[in-house]
Design a protein around this motif. Structure first.
Motif, PDB file in Angstrom:
ATOM      1  N   ARG A   1       0.846  -1.191   0.000  1.00  0.00           N
ATOM      2  CA  ARG A   1       0.000   0.000   0.000  1.00  0.00           C
ATOM      3  C   ARG A   1       0.878   1.235   0.000  1.00  0.00           C
ATOM      4  NH1 ARG A   1      -5.215  -1.074   2.068  1.00  0.00           N
ATOM      5  NH2 ARG A   1      -5.273   1.042   2.840  1.00  0.00           N
TER       6      ARG A   1
ATOM      7  N   GLY B   1      -4.028   5.251   1.032  1.00  0.00           N
ATOM      8  CA  GLY B   1      -3.025   5.130   2.083  1.00  0.00           C
ATOM      9  C   GLY B   1      -2.694   6.450   2.740  1.00  0.00           C
TER      10      GLY B   1
ATOM     11  N   GLN C   1       5.564  -0.626   6.859  1.00  0.00           N
ATOM     12  CA  GLN C   1       4.505  -1.164   6.014  1.00  0.00           C
ATOM     13  C   GLN C   1       3.340  -1.702   6.835  1.00  0.00           C
ATOM     14  OE1 GLN C   1       6.268  -3.855   3.218  1.00  0.00           O
ATOM     15  NE2 GLN C   1       7.268  -2.201   2.084  1.00  0.00           N
TER      16      GLN C   1
ATOM     17  N   ALA D   1      -1.020   1.355   7.884  1.00  0.00           N
ATOM     18  CA  ALA D   1      -1.783   1.452   6.640  1.00  0.00           C
ATOM     19  C   ALA D   1      -1.897   2.890   6.148  1.00  0.00           C
ATOM     20  CB  ALA D   1      -3.175   0.859   6.845  1.00  0.00           C
ATOM     21  N   CYS D   2      -2.034   3.831   7.062  1.00  0.00           N
ATOM     22  CA  CYS D   2      -2.323   5.212   6.674  1.00  0.00           C
ATOM     23  C   CYS D   2      -1.253   6.148   7.224  1.00  0.00           C
ATOM     24  CB  CYS D   2      -3.678   5.652   7.243  1.00  0.00           C
ATOM     25  SG  CYS D   2      -5.020   4.510   6.890  1.00  0.00           S
TER      26      CYS D   2
END
Ligand code: CA
Ligand code: CA
Ligand code: CA
Ligand code: CA
Length: 446
Positions: free
Chosen positions: A38, A126, A161, A164-165
């Motif tokens: 992502r 993301g 990683q 997520a955001c």
């Protein structure tokens, strides 16, 4: 992953709207669709084509308008990701003159510090919405000559990683050390941008800030000592010059004549003087390590002060004033406590203590064990100072705050019993029997 980078970069090059960031952000969904990871890959050439100036009215030629993010040290003074950010990814430049080894340019690495989304989630891009992060887009420090901060919604994605955001890139860290060696969350997946090889900031070349002093340690600024014979407001009755800037002052009776005199610790070398006059050290010895907190006390009650250091709450004490090993060591207190020394029970031997916030933990025995006296006294930012203020053979406690001395003879929680002004704020308080007779008297060192 390199192939993935190439593929996504080509895709971005083909489709990105170079005139605005919204186009790029929208593209994030495409990048994610292409990539199992992502993250959004940044086409470097696109940045240079944009003159956005972070919403500020700067000249397009100024750094705030070149699309890159400012170095963290410009903002915080420290070449490290600031609190409230996380490492989101990195790239490297090979031809940088700033990472030479034996005249050979080595890779230079740029690490993005993305703002933390705090409690917010995000969509498939993301990237969380700007309202989720604590920073706002602008020229760093509001200066058009600095690159932008908290604007760029990119994530190379090699680091964190598991997160997520992320928010916009607040700032960049630069290093000659591969990021995956210094940050375990980063992978080795390669991203390259040679055009950043010459990006620089004055703060990257500033000497690293001195590490904070160990607990309870205060460094000399000038080596000037002012000693006073009364527990009343006034100025010094004596002044001597002893020690160099960054020495740690100590005071003790090194020759057993009943009078305390100055000493300094420089690194792990101790220079002790027996006279209350300016001059050189009568005794020099090495003991402990740089970064220890020095302590002084008559551990064996022979009338001569010994030395010691505290390191991570382990006390290493020595009676003999010659270089050598600890004669006694034990654990007392917690790391971060301020070590203090005093003869709390008046048996002629000094005991130990620590100050933690406003709580004082005193112990008569020179061994690990519980405190025999626990009391609260002073404010958290006070500097503790110990002396036998009433000359009854037992040490009392005190604190130095601003230029006021608050002293107490009784070792139970309570108000100060003696209060006076001596010295100036920023002085280092010391106490000693400057005139003999064991009576604790104040001194300040600066
Ligand atoms: Ca002496
Ligand atoms: Ca002794
Ligand atoms: Ca004692
Ligand atoms: Ca006393």
């Amino acid at each position: 992953v390199t192939a993935l980078v190439d593929r996504a970069s080509r895709l971005l090059e083909q489709t990105i709207d170079r005139r605005n960031f919204l186009g790029r952000t929208a593209l994030a969904a495409t990048a994610v669709a292409v990539a199992p990871l992502r993250f959004l890959l940044e086409p470097i050439t696109a940045q240079a084509a944009i003159c956005g100036c972070a919403g500020s009215s700067c000249d397009c030629a100024q750094r705030c308008c070149d699309g890159y993010t400012e170095f963290c040290c410009t903002i915080t003074g420290s070449n490290a990701c600031p609190p409230g950010t996380l490492t989101g990814g990195w790239w490297k430049a090979d031809g940088s003159p700033f990472c030479n080894v034996n005249g050979m340019p080595q890779p230079r690495y740029y690490i993005d510090c993305n703002a933390d989304c705090q409690a917010c989630g995000c969509d498939a891009s993301g990237i969380c919405s700007p309202g989720c992060v604590r920073c706002g887009c602008g020229c760093a420090n509001g200066n058009c000559n600095n690159r932008r901060a908290c604007c760029n919604l990119f994530r190379y994605g090699q680091c964190h990683q598991n997160v997520a955001c992320v928010g916009p890139i607040l700032c960049r860290v630069v290093t000659c050390t591969p990021p995956w060696l210094s940050d375990a969350t980063c992978t080795t997946a390669l991203a390259v941008d040679e055009s950043t090889a010459f990006h620089d900031a004055p703060c990257l070349h500033a000497p690293p800030p001195a590490p904070p002093p160990p607990p309870g340690v205060h460094y000399l600024k000038t080596g000037r000592w002012y000693l006073r014979n009364e527990l009343t407001s006034g100025s010094g009755d004596m002044s001597v010059t002893y020690g160099d800037p960054r020495d740690i002052p100590v005071a003790g009776d090194w020759n057993g004549d009943g009078k305390d005199t100055p000493g300094v610790v420089r690194g792990f070398t101790w220079y002790l003087r027996n006279e209350l006059t300016s001059g050189g050290g009568d005794i020099s010895l090495t003991y402990g390590e740089s970064g220890d907190t020095p302590v002084v006390g008559d551990w064996n009650g022979d009338g001569v002060d010994g030395i010691g250091v505290v390191r991570n709450s382990v006390w290493y004490l020595r009676n003999e004033l010659v270089s050598g090993n600890a004669e006694l060591s034990f654990t007392y207190g917690d790391p971060g406590d301020i070590p203090i020394v005093g003869d709390w029970d008046g048996d002629g031997k000094d005991g130990v203590g620590v100050v933690r916030g406003t709580t004082w933990f005193l112990r008569n025995e020179l061994s690990s064990g519980p405190p025999e006296i626990v009391l609260t006294y002073g404010d958290p930012d006070d500097i503790p100072v110990i002396g036998d203020w009433d000359a009854d053979g037992r040490d009392g406690i005190g604190v130095f705050r601003g230029n006021t001395w608050y002293l107490r003879n009784t070792l139970v929680s309570g108000e100060s019993e003696i209060q006076f002004n001596f010295g100036v704020p920023g002085d280092i308080p010391v106490a000693g029997a400057w005139q003999g007779g064991k009576a604790g008297r104040p001194g300040v060192v600066r």
